[in-house]
Design a protein around this motif. Structure first.
Motif, PDB file in Angstrom:
ATOM      1  N   TYR A   1       8.267  15.042 -40.373  1.00  0.00           N
ATOM      2  CA  TYR A   1       8.325  15.600 -39.017  1.00  0.00           C
ATOM      3  C   TYR A   1       9.662  16.309 -38.762  1.00  0.00           C
ATOM      4  O   TYR A   1       9.695  17.365 -38.139  1.00  0.00           O
ATOM      5  N   THR A   2      10.746  15.709 -39.253  1.00  0.00           N
ATOM      6  CA  THR A   2      12.068  16.302 -39.012  1.00  0.00           C
ATOM      7  C   THR A   2      12.178  17.667 -39.689  1.00  0.00           C
ATOM      8  O   THR A   2      12.597  18.650 -39.059  1.00  0.00           O
ATOM      9  N   LEU A   3      11.786  17.739 -40.955  1.00  0.00           N
ATOM     10  CA  LEU A   3      11.900  19.013 -41.683  1.00  0.00           C
ATOM     11  C   LEU A   3      10.965  20.071 -41.098  1.00  0.00           C
ATOM     12  O   LEU A   3      11.324  21.250 -41.027  1.00  0.00           O
ATOM     13  N   THR A   4       9.771  19.642 -40.664  1.00  0.00           N
ATOM     14  CA  THR A   4       8.837  20.599 -40.062  1.00  0.00           C
ATOM     15  C   THR A   4       9.388  21.119 -38.737  1.00  0.00           C
ATOM     16  O   THR A   4       9.274  22.308 -38.429  1.00  0.00           O
ATOM     17  N   ALA A   5       9.996  20.211 -37.955  1.00  0.00           N
ATOM     18  CA  ALA A   5      10.594  20.621 -36.675  1.00  0.00           C
ATOM     19  C   ALA A   5      11.720  21.621 -36.916  1.00  0.00           C
ATOM     20  O   ALA A   5      11.822  22.639 -36.211  1.00  0.00           O
ATOM     21  N   LEU A   6      12.549  21.357 -37.905  1.00  0.00           N
ATOM     22  CA  LEU A   6      13.651  22.279 -38.218  1.00  0.00           C
ATOM     23  C   LEU A   6      13.118  23.631 -38.692  1.00  0.00           C
ATOM     24  O   LEU A   6      13.647  24.685 -38.325  1.00  0.00           O
ATOM     25  N   PHE A   7      12.055  23.592 -39.479  1.00  0.00           N
ATOM     26  CA  PHE A   7      11.420  24.819 -39.960  1.00  0.00           C
ATOM     27  C   PHE A   7      10.889  25.641 -38.781  1.00  0.00           C
ATOM     28  O   PHE A   7      11.119  26.856 -38.687  1.00  0.00           O
TER      29      PHE A   7
ATOM     30  N   ALA B   1       3.878  14.671 -31.498  1.00  0.00           N
ATOM     31  CA  ALA B   1       3.308  13.418 -30.981  1.00  0.00           C
ATOM     32  C   ALA B   1       1.791  13.531 -30.868  1.00  0.00           C
ATOM     33  O   ALA B   1       1.056  12.600 -31.225  1.00  0.00           O
ATOM     34  N   LEU B   2       1.317  14.688 -30.344  1.00  0.00           N
ATOM     35  CA  LEU B   2      -0.138  14.891 -30.208  1.00  0.00           C
ATOM     36  C   LEU B   2      -0.817  14.842 -31.578  1.00  0.00           C
ATOM     37  O   LEU B   2      -1.877  14.236 -31.738  1.00  0.00           O
ATOM     38  N   PHE B   3      -0.183  15.479 -32.568  1.00  0.00           N
ATOM     39  CA  PHE B   3      -0.747  15.481 -33.917  1.00  0.00           C
ATOM     40  C   PHE B   3      -0.750  14.064 -34.483  1.00  0.00           C
ATOM     41  O   PHE B   3      -1.741  13.612 -35.056  1.00  0.00           O
ATOM     42  N   HIS B   4       0.369  13.374 -34.291  1.00  0.00           N
ATOM     43  CA  HIS B   4       0.502  12.032 -34.878  1.00  0.00           C
ATOM     44  C   HIS B   4      -0.520  11.065 -34.285  1.00  0.00           C
ATOM     45  O   HIS B   4      -1.065  10.212 -34.987  1.00  0.00           O
ATOM     46  N   LEU B   5      -0.783  11.221 -32.982  1.00  0.00           N
ATOM     47  CA  LEU B   5      -1.747  10.321 -32.340  1.00  0.00           C
ATOM     48  C   LEU B   5      -3.146  10.479 -32.920  1.00  0.00           C
ATOM     49  O   LEU B   5      -3.908   9.521 -33.016  1.00  0.00           O
ATOM     50  N   SER B   6      -3.481  11.704 -33.304  1.00  0.00           N
ATOM     51  CA  SER B   6      -4.840  11.950 -33.790  1.00  0.00           C
ATOM     52  C   SER B   6      -4.959  11.976 -35.314  1.00  0.00           C
ATOM     53  O   SER B   6      -6.040  11.819 -35.852  1.00  0.00           O
ATOM     54  N   HIS B   7      -3.842  12.181 -36.008  1.00  0.00           N
ATOM     55  CA  HIS B   7      -3.922  12.351 -37.464  1.00  0.00           C
ATOM     56  C   HIS B   7      -2.970  11.452 -38.238  1.00  0.00           C
ATOM     57  O   HIS B   7      -2.623  11.770 -39.373  1.00  0.00           O
ATOM     58  N   ALA B   8      -2.546  10.338 -37.652  1.00  0.00           N
ATOM     59  CA  ALA B   8      -1.516   9.512 -38.307  1.00  0.00           C
ATOM     60  C   ALA B   8      -1.943   9.054 -39.696  1.00  0.00           C
ATOM     61  O   ALA B   8      -1.115   8.910 -40.582  1.00  0.00           O
ATOM     62  N   GLY B   9      -3.253   8.858 -39.877  1.00  0.00           N
ATOM     63  CA  GLY B   9      -3.735   8.370 -41.165  1.00  0.00           C
ATOM     64  C   GLY B   9      -3.851   9.449 -42.226  1.00  0.00           C
ATOM     65  O   GLY B   9      -4.292   9.174 -43.325  1.00  0.00           O
ATOM     66  N   ARG B  10      -3.501  10.667 -41.876  1.00  0.00           N
ATOM     67  CA  ARG B  10      -3.702  11.770 -42.835  1.00  0.00           C
ATOM     68  C   ARG B  10      -2.392  12.257 -43.433  1.00  0.00           C
ATOM     69  O   ARG B  10      -2.304  13.396 -43.874  1.00  0.00           O
TER      70      ARG B  10
END
Lengths: 220, 97
Positions: B75-81, B51-60
């Motif tokens: 996000y799902t695959l990264t979380a599982l990783f 969430a912190l990343f998405h708030l600051s980097h959503a456009g990237r």
């Protein structure tokens, strides 16, 4: 028969303001379609909707008449160059090219000075160099259709000419939709032209239409 | 997979800190007694970091969208990783104590 990307029925509003409502556009492989329009008229949003990264309640995006449903990004039919930087700031260019499955030689062929940039991270490049490399990367990706949002912005004139040449070469195997405020560059490469105004697309038949639609004052 | 690892590098430092903290707790206690609590700590921090990343980097995220990863899928695959790495480290640590 060459592939054809078509989209219409796109509805997009930000609060009470309706941005897109009466859209119809088509882009066959072998042609470049230009979109012009005033700031804030929804050009970038339209490209994001067509690419699939901006969800909207209603949209119809079709390839050869086949409706693209759900998360069609994974089919890798459409590549998108956003208005913002594409390559993450801390990523090396050669790594970005590898992930995009783009052979660096296909870029070096048109842009030999890019060789010294390959080991650099995206943030270590000037904005203009980064832009042209990102545009070429998208144009050499395996997607059949490319959506380019302001590919000429920040690029110096000699590289603009290179990019125009790459665009005309790339359209032999792709359908390209591009938008940019450097409208002379868009006019010089576009086979079809639309103006986006009041949320609707208007096909432009001649340059005088741009004046009529209020995009420019006069055509020199 | 390379794209997921590339994206995961955005969370590498905070995520590694949580992983090492979990390992330290298990080593310090000499047992997996706090294993469940540490699991929930990890499960809580993953979406928090996302969430912190998405708030600051959503456009990237367009780079990854071009690599066929939509935002939820990325996000799902990264979380599982991330969770897999945590689980691997925890199992390894538990075998050492």
């Amino acid at each position: 028969m060459s592939d054809l990307l078509e989209f219409d029925g796109i509805e997009l509003s930000y609060g009470p303001q309706r941005i897109l409502s009466g859209i119809y556009m088509k882009c066959p492989v072998g042609s470049i379609t230009g979109i012009l329009g005033r700031n804030g008229c929804g050009k970038s949003s339209l490209l994001k909707v067509v690419f699939g990264s901006l969800p909207v309640p209603v949209r119809s995006v079709r390839i050869n008449g086949q409706y693209l449903a759900g998360d069609y990004m994974k089919k890798r039919i459409i590549a998108y160059l956003p208005q913002e930087d594409l390559i993450p700031a801390n990523m090396q260019l050669q790594q970005a090219l590898r992930l995009f499955a783009v052979d660096p030689r296909s870029i070096l062929e048109y842009f030999p000075e890019a060789e010294r940039f390959l080991p650099l991270r995206s943030r270590e490049l000037s904005g203009g160099y980064r832009r042209i490399i990102e545009a070429m990367m998208v144009l050499h990706s395996r997607a059949t259709f490319c959506l380019l949002d302001e590919p000429f912005t920040g690029v110096m004139p000699v590289h603009v000419d290179t990019l125009r040449y790459v665009l005309t070469k790339a359209k032999e195997r792709k359908g390209i939709i591009l938008t940019d405020h450097l409208y002379r560059q868009v006019l010089s490469v576009a086979d079809h032209l639309y103006v986006l105004s009041d949320g609707r697309t208007f096909a432009i038949k001649d340059h005088e239409d741009l004046v009529t639609r209020g995009y420019i004052h006069t055509m020199d | 997979m390379l794209a997921i690892f590339t994206f995961y590098r955005n969370f590498l430092y905070p995520s590694t800190a949580v992983n090492l903290f979990s390992c330290y707790i298990i080593l310090d206690n000499g047992s997996g007694f706090y294993g469940l609590a540490l699991f929930w700590l990890k499960v809580f921090t993953i979406p928090l970091l996302g969430a912190l990343f998405h708030l600051s980097h959503a456009g990237r995220l367009y780079f990854f969208h071009n690599l066929v990863y939509s935002t939820p899928r990325l996000y799902t695959l990264t979380a599982l990783f991330d969770l897999t790495i945590w689980l691997f480290l925890i199992i390894l640590t538990a075998q050492c104590v």
